[in-house]
Design a protein around this motif. Sequence first.
Motif, mmCIF file in Angstrom:
data_model
loop_
_atom_site.group_PDB
_atom_site.id
_atom_site.type_symbol
_atom_site.label_atom_id
_atom_site.label_comp_id
_atom_site.label_asym_id
_atom_site.label_seq_id
_atom_site.Cartn_x
_atom_site.Cartn_y
_atom_site.Cartn_z
ATOM 1 N N GLU A 77 107.400 15.494 97.397
ATOM 2 C CA GLU A 77 108.123 15.125 97.332
ATOM 3 C C GLU A 77 109.394 15.429 97.187
ATOM 4 O O GLU A 77 111.112 14.685 97.012
ATOM 5 C CB GLU A 77 108.052 15.334 95.646
ATOM 6 C CG GLU A 77 106.590 14.708 95.123
ATOM 7 C CD GLU A 77 106.562 14.267 93.266
ATOM 8 O OE1 GLU A 77 107.086 15.008 92.641
ATOM 9 O OE2 GLU A 77 105.288 13.946 93.607
ATOM 10 N N TRP A 123 98.210 -1.089 100.315
ATOM 11 C CA TRP A 123 98.938 -1.394 100.084
ATOM 12 C C TRP A 123 99.563 0.241 101.443
ATOM 13 O O TRP A 123 98.490 0.801 102.052
ATOM 14 C CB TRP A 123 99.876 -0.132 99.091
ATOM 15 C CG TRP A 123 99.871 -1.277 98.144
ATOM 16 C CD1 TRP A 123 99.555 -2.558 98.310
ATOM 17 C CD2 TRP A 123 100.714 -1.507 97.033
ATOM 18 N NE1 TRP A 123 99.612 -3.402 97.102
ATOM 19 C CE2 TRP A 123 100.634 -2.377 96.428
ATOM 20 C CE3 TRP A 123 101.435 -0.527 96.057
ATOM 21 C CZ2 TRP A 123 100.683 -2.543 94.359
ATOM 22 C CZ3 TRP A 123 101.720 -0.367 94.413
ATOM 23 C CH2 TRP A 123 101.875 -1.893 94.158
ATOM 24 N N GLN A 156 101.455 3.681 103.162
ATOM 25 C CA GLN A 156 102.413 4.865 102.963
ATOM 26 C C GLN A 156 103.167 5.524 104.143
ATOM 27 O O GLN A 156 101.765 5.456 105.158
ATOM 28 C CB GLN A 156 102.066 5.535 101.789
ATOM 29 C CG GLN A 156 102.900 6.863 101.372
ATOM 30 C CD GLN A 156 102.352 7.850 100.455
ATOM 31 O OE1 GLN A 156 101.364 7.951 100.248
ATOM 32 N NE2 GLN A 156 103.073 8.427 99.541
ATOM 33 N N GLU A 187 101.065 16.868 103.201
ATOM 34 C CA GLU A 187 100.936 15.423 101.797
ATOM 35 C C GLU A 187 101.166 15.588 100.758
ATOM 36 O O GLU A 187 100.794 16.540 99.837
ATOM 37 C CB GLU A 187 99.312 14.125 101.876
ATOM 38 C CG GLU A 187 98.336 14.819 101.204
ATOM 39 C CD GLU A 187 97.276 14.142 101.481
ATOM 40 O OE1 GLU A 187 97.000 12.793 101.356
ATOM 41 O OE2 GLU A 187 95.688 14.977 101.026
ATOM 42 N N GLN A 232 104.326 13.307 104.393
ATOM 43 C CA GLN A 232 103.892 12.090 103.893
ATOM 44 C C GLN A 232 104.685 12.318 102.620
ATOM 45 O O GLN A 232 104.296 13.621 101.609
ATOM 46 C CB GLN A 232 102.281 11.677 104.086
ATOM 47 C CG GLN A 232 101.905 10.647 103.800
ATOM 48 C CD GLN A 232 100.877 10.067 103.437
ATOM 49 O OE1 GLN A 232 99.572 10.955 104.458
ATOM 50 N NE2 GLN A 232 100.084 9.185 102.688
ATOM 51 N N GLY A 233 104.554 11.646 101.990
ATOM 52 C CA GLY A 233 105.173 11.517 100.269
ATOM 53 C C GLY A 233 105.790 10.742 100.024
ATOM 54 O O GLY A 233 106.861 10.429 100.419
ATOM 55 N N TYR A 234 105.794 10.940 98.681
ATOM 56 C CA TYR A 234 107.676 10.250 98.225
ATOM 57 C C TYR A 234 108.483 10.185 98.613
ATOM 58 O O TYR A 234 109.687 9.236 98.503
ATOM 59 C CB TYR A 234 107.039 9.995 96.708
ATOM 60 C CG TYR A 234 106.119 9.801 95.765
ATOM 61 C CD1 TYR A 234 105.314 9.105 96.125
ATOM 62 C CD2 TYR A 234 105.879 9.614 94.478
ATOM 63 C CE1 TYR A 234 104.182 8.438 96.175
ATOM 64 C CE2 TYR A 234 104.951 8.857 93.374
ATOM 65 C CZ TYR A 234 104.098 8.887 94.637
ATOM 66 O OH TYR A 234 102.992 8.280 93.289
ATOM 67 N N GLY A 282 108.570 7.939 101.005
ATOM 68 C CA GLY A 282 107.936 6.334 101.008
ATOM 69 C C GLY A 282 106.947 6.519 100.080
ATOM 70 O O GLY A 282 105.804 7.264 100.326
ATOM 71 N N LYS A 283 107.072 5.537 99.134
ATOM 72 C CA LYS A 283 105.930 5.210 98.191
ATOM 73 C C LYS A 283 104.827 4.237 99.085
ATOM 74 O O LYS A 283 105.833 3.581 99.314
ATOM 75 C CB LYS A 283 106.619 4.972 96.826
ATOM 76 C CG LYS A 283 107.136 6.021 95.866
ATOM 77 C CD LYS A 283 107.341 5.599 94.507
ATOM 78 C CE LYS A 283 108.306 6.685 93.399
ATOM 79 N NZ LYS A 283 108.730 6.603 91.876
ATOM 80 N N PRO A 284 103.795 4.336 98.093
ATOM 81 C CA PRO A 284 102.862 3.147 99.395
ATOM 82 C C PRO A 284 103.585 1.854 98.458
ATOM 83 O O PRO A 284 104.464 1.555 97.291
ATOM 84 C CB PRO A 284 101.767 3.511 97.815
ATOM 85 C CG PRO A 284 101.417 4.845 98.138
ATOM 86 C CD PRO A 284 103.235 5.458 97.404
ATOM 87 N N LYS A 285 103.063 0.759 99.238
ATOM 88 C CA LYS A 285 103.438 -0.550 98.973
ATOM 89 C C LYS A 285 103.329 -1.625 99.860
ATOM 90 O O LYS A 285 102.476 -1.634 101.249
ATOM 91 C CB LYS A 285 105.211 -0.843 99.456
ATOM 92 C CG LYS A 285 105.696 -0.912 100.697
ATOM 93 C CD LYS A 285 107.116 -0.893 100.865
ATOM 94 C CE LYS A 285 107.599 -0.968 102.207
ATOM 95 N NZ LYS A 285 109.496 -1.470 102.427
#
Length: 371
Positions: A319, A125, A127, A316, A336-338, A341-344
Amino acid sequence: MYCADCESVDDYFFETTYFWIFVPTVETFGKVAGLCGSMQLNAQQESSHCISCLVNSSQIQRFLTSLNGALESKELENTKVTTTETSDSPNIDEMGRMTTLAILFNRFQAKWLVESVEQERYESWFQPIVRVEDKSNFAHEGLFRVRDDHGSIVPPALAFKLAESSDLLFSLDLVARRSAVECAAKAKLGGKLFINFNPSSIYDPSYCLRATASSINEIGMKPEDVVFEVTETHRATDINHLKGILAFYRNAGFQVALDDIGSGWSGLNLLQTLRPDYVKIDMELVRDVHIDEYKQNIVTNLIRIAKANNIEVIAEGIEVEEEAQWLANAKADYLQGYLYGKPKAYEPELSGDEQQKIDESLKPLDNAANV
């Protein structure tokens, strides 16, 4: 991206398995012999410090679990064992995969992990990492995900901890790096690609990393667009080994990053010693940094030290907007962070033929590397 030394996962267990157990003391021998007797196993004394026994596949779990309970931890660590399919004495290859009883027990517990790798029940995934000034895409970090036999994703930390305790870290870490390259190439992700690796998982940099670098070039990715990110920095003990790994990557045209800077003094020492291209500020420092003066002082100084050494900074674990704004004011370079975008997982963007070409470039050169 394979090498036989790093990726070979030997099979220790068969339909009928002969265990050849080499114990450190006569007392340990007595415990093992007593256990074999209580389970009515076909056992034989080979020497004063070696016992062999035949165990059917249906009994292996009980046998290993009983041994794990009967012996002290030091005995488990110092008892050596190998296995064969027949009653013949172990040959040179079978002796070559001698391991400790502690590792063999964990290896049995990790059979699902070996099967998941062999059956390719894993994926990567991604991020996003964005630029501070305009929040445009700068890079993606590849994050390994492995599934059990029920199709459920196993927490990555648990999978890698199990791999380490069962002496499979070398294999799993290399598979994870291969997966990141494969999935990113098929999805045609833009920007740089951050690939995690644990320095403890690499024996010889020039040997184990050459295939990795070669495969990246073969599938058309530019070395300057790939960043190898050192994880578990707090556990780095052999600095010269780590410097050799990073030197190899740099000489091949890749960039390097250190993860979780600020999580311990070891990270600061590595920052000064290794001079990476990027550092990632630990998410525990990022959390609520806009309202925590103590964290602000630490992060401000980390960024100052990085900038003084021409190192770019990635924060990182972001939020909320307030954290991002404070870090932007503190002169971080990337976020970097939610919040972004969340990991997908990303669906492949290539044709079937193009995907097949990537698969071929990332497969082992021969079948000797049995993963």
